[in-house]
Scaffold this motif. Structure first.
Motif: not given
Length: 108
Positions: A63, A85, A89
């Motif tokens: 991450p 992000y 993700t």
């Protein structure tokens, strides 16, 4: 020469062009019936599609690497990096904010 990502009503094109006007000409020359919806100058000179983001690998993605990549793409804009992000993700706003902010502190 900059790399542009161009979204039309029917296609997504990745092309090199001198500027936005030239990028639109590429679309008009190749897809004259398409309307440009979004035109983005890419922050790098190459286009990469993450296999992990497409679900084509069993490997877990670090991450922090994703957060730093999003910060780079957003040119340091925290809010934009958080959105990137979340998109990259699939996490919620709070987790994305924490990942981006913790990597901003590290100097990404």
């Amino acid at each position: 020469m900059p790399l542009y990502e161009i979204e039309t009503n029917a296609h997504i094109l990745i092309t090199w062009a001198e500027d936005e006007a030239q990028a639109k000409i590429v679309v008009n020359d190749n897809y004259p019936n398409d309307d440009v919806i979004r035109l983005t100058k890419r922050p790098r000179n190459s286009w990469v599609i993450s296999k992990a983001a497409l679900g084509l690998t069993d490997q877990r993605v670090d991450p922090c690497l994703v957060a730093r990549d999003c910060l780079s793409k957003a040119e340091g804009d925290k809010v934009h990096a958080i959105r990137l992000y979340m998109n990259e993700t699939g996490v919620d706003l709070d987790k994305a904010r924490k990942a981006i902010e913790s990597n901003m502190v590290l100097g990404w």
